[in-house]
Design an enzyme around this catalytic site. Structure first.
Site, short mmCIF file in Angstrom:
data_model
loop_
_atom_site.label_atom_id
_atom_site.label_comp_id
_atom_site.label_asym_id
_atom_site.label_seq_id
_atom_site.Cartn_x
_atom_site.Cartn_y
_atom_site.Cartn_z
CB CYS A 187 -14.78 34.58 43.70
SG CYS A 187 -14.15 36.24 43.63
CG ASP A 188 -14.91 27.63 42.72
OD1 ASP A 188 -14.55 26.97 43.72
OD2 ASP A 188 -15.81 27.25 41.95
#
Ligand SMILES: *Cc1c(COP(=O)(O)O)cnc(C)c1O
Length: 407
Positions: free
Chosen positions: A355-356
């Site tokens: 999720c980066d």
């Protein structure tokens, strides 16, 4: 079952797209067979790296043949798997280490302390002391302050001074972080000599994935100048550490290791005449890069709008945080094979699973993948034996570190 897609091996994976060249071992049947077996057993729940020791052995022997008078110090950080280190130790390799733990790993693999260098120019004094206790007598420096630490806790040791080197031509250039200006190296080594150390030689690194074998010439010219200057002051250096930088094949072909050996030998003769010093090399990527292959899975293929011109996004279960850190700035472009290679392709963005938002592998320069590639397909990432496992985070977003098998 998709596992059938792996047969008949090279044909399915479109080997014809990647013309083989001398010494090439892009993928091995042993790795393909191992992955097929893992699939049959239902253990293929996440991405994994498989390293083929036969390829590591070939690479070691290739270096030994191409540079017959040069000792090989494998750069442990490229892939410290115990099996890799043990194999190299048994073949007679020496080891370049950057920390106490890497020294312990090399010792555990069977290398004696006299075959290990502590090649990091940035060391805590207590780590130098620990290395000295373990028998290490060869240290890198690039400043007088570092020389003083070594003189205090590793008396009488050999030191070599790293000089800055312009990394042009390298796909993964090393910045100015390591090394001093060649004009300063004389003073650093003279300081070492004054403090009772053995001022032993010069080192440099021409930049990782260096695709131009002529790049050693400039650094060797600087090294020869330092040798002469110090000889005039009564200090006789003995060794040139030619560093790493030897490439592995990713998408583009690279010159064979023999070309590097020839170019380096020519440069040594040109600058040192008939007084060629002792030499060592520190290959990392060139020793293990092509020995490893990652199997990953397509999690999602989607578009950001319904427009026909909108590029596909292909999300894999591997990204920057679980093995492919070297896609940073899109510097290393790995060959990616799919079960539908040979069918029409279109450019797409490739991204990792976390999720980066920096976890995108190729976007500025999109990557061609088959249009018929499907969610759930397994893909093979080649040339993944170096700088993958060690760059893998321990659990970002709950994704485990890259699983590794050495066969
Ligand atoms: C990382 C490193 C190497 C290995 O470099 P490659 O480009 O992977 O061959 C060699 N020497 C030193 C000092 C290093 O830090």
């Amino acid at each position: 079952m998709r596992s059938a897609c792996y047969l008949p091996k090279l044909l399915v994976y479109g080997a014809a797209q990647f013309a083989p060249f001398e010494g090439d071992a892009l993928m091995t049947d042993r790795i393909i067979d191992f992955l097929a077996e893992r699939r049959r057993e239902g253990r293929d729940n996440g991405p994994c790296l498989v390293v083929d020791l036969d390829v590591v052995r070939d690479n070691y022997l290739g270096f030994a043949r191409a540079l017959p008078d040069t000792r090989v110090f494998y750069a442990v950080k490229a892939n410290p798997a115990p099996e890799v280190l043990s194999l190299l130790a048994s073949l007679g390799s020496c080891f370049d280490t950057a920390s106490v733990v890497e020294i312990e790993q090399a010792l555990a693999a069977g290398a004696s302390a006299d075959r290990i260098s502590y090649g990091n120019t940035i060391k805590k004094e207590r780590d130098v002391a620990r290395a000295f206790e373990m028998g290490i007598r060869l240290f890198a420096v690039d400043s007088e302050a570092e020389v003083e630490k070594i003189a205090r806790v590793a008396p009488g040791s050999k030191v070599f001074c790293r000089i800055l080197c312009d990394g042009s031509g390298a796909e993964w250039p090393l910045s100015r972080k390591f090394g001093c200006a060649p004009e300063m190296a004389g003073a650093v080594l003279e300081h070492a000599h004054r403090l009772g150390l053995n001022a032993y030689g010069i080192s440099f690194h021409v930049g990782s994935q260096q695709t131009d074998p002529r790049k050693w010439d400039g650094a060797l010219q600087s090294a020869a100048t330092i040798f002469r200057d110090l000889a005039e002051r009564g200090i006789n250096l003995q060794m040139v550490n030619l560093g790493g930088g030897f490439p592995t094949k990713y998408l583009k072909n690279v010159p064979a290791v023999k070309s590097y050996g020839n170019a380096i030998f020519r440069a040594l003769s040109k600058h040192f005449g008939n007084r060629i010093p002792e030499t060592i090399i520190e290959p990392g990527r060139g020793m293990v890069g092509n020995a490893g292959m990652i199997e990953a899975e397509v999690i999602l293929i989607s578009q950001k709008s319904k427009s026909d011109t909108e590029m596909r996004w292909v999300y894999l279960d591997i990204g920057k945080f679980n093995g492919l850190a070297e896609t940073m700035d899109e510097m290393i472009r790995y060959p990616i094979r799919t079960p539908v290679d040979g069918s029409p392709v279109a450019p797409c963005v490739i991204a990792g699973p976390t999720c980066d938002s920096v976890d995108v592998l190729y976007e500025k320069q999109p990557y061609d993948l088959p249009i018929s590639l499907e969610i759930g397909a397994k893909v093979l990432i080649e040339g993944a034996g170096a700088y993958t496992t060690t760059y893998s985070a321990i659990g970002f977003n709950g994704f485990p570190p890259l699983e590794t098998f050495v066969i």
